[in-house]
Write a protein that holds these residues in place. Structure first.
Motif, PDB file in Angstrom:
ATOM      1  N   MET A 173     -17.545   5.171  -1.884  1.00  0.00           N
ATOM      2  CA  MET A 173     -17.495   3.855  -2.510  1.00  0.00           C
ATOM      3  C   MET A 173     -18.690   3.190  -2.211  1.00  0.00           C
ATOM      4  O   MET A 173     -19.111   2.896  -1.294  1.00  0.00           O
ATOM      5  CB  MET A 173     -16.279   3.127  -1.891  1.00  0.00           C
ATOM      6  CG  MET A 173     -16.052   1.833  -2.504  1.00  0.00           C
ATOM      7  SD  MET A 173     -15.255   2.223  -4.244  1.00  0.00           S
ATOM      8  CE  MET A 173     -14.892   0.645  -4.721  1.00  0.00           C
ATOM      9  N   ASN A 174     -19.184   2.672  -3.531  1.00  0.00           N
ATOM     10  CA  ASN A 174     -20.589   1.918  -3.504  1.00  0.00           C
ATOM     11  C   ASN A 174     -20.238   0.596  -3.021  1.00  0.00           C
ATOM     12  O   ASN A 174     -19.275  -0.110  -3.274  1.00  0.00           O
ATOM     13  CB  ASN A 174     -21.055   1.997  -4.766  1.00  0.00           C
ATOM     14  CG  ASN A 174     -21.483   3.195  -5.366  1.00  0.00           C
ATOM     15  OD1 ASN A 174     -21.999   3.991  -4.365  1.00  0.00           O
ATOM     16  ND2 ASN A 174     -21.619   3.591  -6.519  1.00  0.00           N
ATOM     17  N   ARG A 210     -23.815   6.643  -9.142  1.00  0.00           N
ATOM     18  CA  ARG A 210     -22.525   5.966  -9.093  1.00  0.00           C
ATOM     19  C   ARG A 210     -21.383   7.073  -8.642  1.00  0.00           C
ATOM     20  O   ARG A 210     -20.634   6.604  -7.938  1.00  0.00           O
ATOM     21  CB  ARG A 210     -22.155   5.411 -10.536  1.00  0.00           C
ATOM     22  CG  ARG A 210     -20.597   5.005 -10.841  1.00  0.00           C
ATOM     23  CD  ARG A 210     -20.536   4.544 -12.350  1.00  0.00           C
ATOM     24  NE  ARG A 210     -21.179   3.226 -12.467  1.00  0.00           N
ATOM     25  CZ  ARG A 210     -21.126   2.206 -12.011  1.00  0.00           C
ATOM     26  NH1 ARG A 210     -20.103   1.749 -11.409  1.00  0.00           N
ATOM     27  NH2 ARG A 210     -22.115   1.190 -12.555  1.00  0.00           N
ATOM     28  N   TRP A 211     -21.448   8.157  -9.371  1.00  0.00           N
ATOM     29  CA  TRP A 211     -20.518   9.117  -8.785  1.00  0.00           C
ATOM     30  C   TRP A 211     -20.784   9.788  -7.462  1.00  0.00           C
ATOM     31  O   TRP A 211     -19.803  10.839  -7.198  1.00  0.00           O
ATOM     32  CB  TRP A 211     -20.237  10.075  -9.898  1.00  0.00           C
ATOM     33  CG  TRP A 211     -19.647   9.506 -11.297  1.00  0.00           C
ATOM     34  CD1 TRP A 211     -19.036   8.217 -11.168  1.00  0.00           C
ATOM     35  CD2 TRP A 211     -19.841  10.053 -12.565  1.00  0.00           C
ATOM     36  NE1 TRP A 211     -18.864   8.235 -12.617  1.00  0.00           N
ATOM     37  CE2 TRP A 211     -19.008   9.014 -13.367  1.00  0.00           C
ATOM     38  CE3 TRP A 211     -20.414  11.088 -12.996  1.00  0.00           C
ATOM     39  CZ2 TRP A 211     -19.226   9.309 -14.572  1.00  0.00           C
ATOM     40  CZ3 TRP A 211     -20.447  11.327 -14.462  1.00  0.00           C
ATOM     41  CH2 TRP A 211     -19.656  10.093 -15.183  1.00  0.00           C
ATOM     42  N   ASN A 212     -21.956   9.512  -6.679  1.00  0.00           N
ATOM     43  CA  ASN A 212     -22.217  10.166  -5.569  1.00  0.00           C
ATOM     44  C   ASN A 212     -22.283  11.787  -5.659  1.00  0.00           C
ATOM     45  O   ASN A 212     -21.900  12.562  -4.687  1.00  0.00           O
ATOM     46  CB  ASN A 212     -21.322   9.772  -4.534  1.00  0.00           C
ATOM     47  CG  ASN A 212     -21.263   8.304  -4.252  1.00  0.00           C
ATOM     48  OD1 ASN A 212     -22.800   7.672  -4.259  1.00  0.00           O
ATOM     49  ND2 ASN A 212     -20.428   7.620  -3.537  1.00  0.00           N
ATOM     50  N   SER A 221     -27.236   0.411 -16.192  1.00  0.00           N
ATOM     51  CA  SER A 221     -26.673   1.301 -17.158  1.00  0.00           C
ATOM     52  C   SER A 221     -26.454   0.381 -18.518  1.00  0.00           C
ATOM     53  O   SER A 221     -26.809   1.080 -19.672  1.00  0.00           O
ATOM     54  CB  SER A 221     -25.166   1.675 -16.998  1.00  0.00           C
ATOM     55  OG  SER A 221     -25.150   2.403 -15.813  1.00  0.00           O
ATOM     56  N   VAL A 222     -26.323  -0.849 -18.613  1.00  0.00           N
ATOM     57  CA  VAL A 222     -26.344  -1.585 -19.831  1.00  0.00           C
ATOM     58  C   VAL A 222     -27.634  -1.777 -20.584  1.00  0.00           C
ATOM     59  O   VAL A 222     -27.848  -1.496 -21.508  1.00  0.00           O
ATOM     60  CB  VAL A 222     -25.698  -3.247 -19.501  1.00  0.00           C
ATOM     61  CG1 VAL A 222     -25.912  -3.984 -20.757  1.00  0.00           C
ATOM     62  CG2 VAL A 222     -24.149  -2.857 -19.383  1.00  0.00           C
ATOM     63  N   SER A 271     -22.822  -1.488  -6.838  1.00  0.00           N
ATOM     64  CA  SER A 271     -22.294  -1.311  -7.876  1.00  0.00           C
ATOM     65  C   SER A 271     -22.398  -2.363  -9.161  1.00  0.00           C
ATOM     66  O   SER A 271     -22.502  -1.892 -10.482  1.00  0.00           O
ATOM     67  CB  SER A 271     -20.660  -1.772  -7.709  1.00  0.00           C
ATOM     68  OG  SER A 271     -19.908  -1.307  -9.075  1.00  0.00           O
ATOM     69  N   TRP A 272     -22.885  -3.549  -8.950  1.00  0.00           N
ATOM     70  CA  TRP A 272     -23.179  -4.645  -9.984  1.00  0.00           C
ATOM     71  C   TRP A 272     -24.545  -4.143 -10.660  1.00  0.00           C
ATOM     72  O   TRP A 272     -24.880  -4.274 -11.668  1.00  0.00           O
ATOM     73  CB  TRP A 272     -23.253  -6.040  -9.220  1.00  0.00           C
ATOM     74  CG  TRP A 272     -23.772  -7.106 -10.223  1.00  0.00           C
ATOM     75  CD1 TRP A 272     -23.155  -7.685 -11.085  1.00  0.00           C
ATOM     76  CD2 TRP A 272     -25.049  -7.477 -10.085  1.00  0.00           C
ATOM     77  NE1 TRP A 272     -23.730  -8.551 -11.823  1.00  0.00           N
ATOM     78  CE2 TRP A 272     -25.229  -8.435 -11.301  1.00  0.00           C
ATOM     79  CE3 TRP A 272     -26.349  -7.281  -9.496  1.00  0.00           C
ATOM     80  CZ2 TRP A 272     -26.294  -9.074 -11.416  1.00  0.00           C
ATOM     81  CZ3 TRP A 272     -27.449  -7.895  -9.764  1.00  0.00           C
ATOM     82  CH2 TRP A 272     -27.357  -8.807 -10.758  1.00  0.00           C
TER      83      TRP A 272
END
Length: 94
Positions: free
Chosen positions: A1-2, A58-60, A14-15, A7-8
């Motif tokens: 878990m990040n 993100r998905w490690n 990504s945006v 995460s932010w």
């Protein structure tokens, strides 16, 4: 878990990359010159690499980093091939 900050930051990055990809796709579609389209395609490859790396974070998973390397190599070869075709009319010398 990040962590929440990571995460932010991944969401924001990504945006930003998605917006850059949309702008590159617009330049690829509109042109006006062939060189503009080739540069837009090259930049689009780099944006795809950035997006794959962000998804890997993100998905490690390390698998996406290898996929990003593969996309980068194919993008480079494609750009060189298109540039040689435009300058000489062929890709491989006879």
């Amino acid at each position: 878990m990040n962590p929440p900050v990571l995460s932010w930051a991944l969401d924001l990055a990504s945006v930003a990359v998605a917006i850059a990809m949309a702008l590159c796709a617009w330049r690829l579609w509109r042109g006006p010159e062939t060189t503009d389209r080739i540069l837009a395609l090259d930049t689009l490859y780099m944006n795809v690499v950035a997006l794959v790396v962000l998804l890997g974070l993100r998905w490690n998973t390390a698998l996406l980093f290898e996929a990003a390397l593969l996309v980068a190599m194919l993008g480079f070869v494609g750009t060189v091939g298109l540039a040689r075709y435009l300058t000489r009319g062929d890709v491989v010398e006879k």
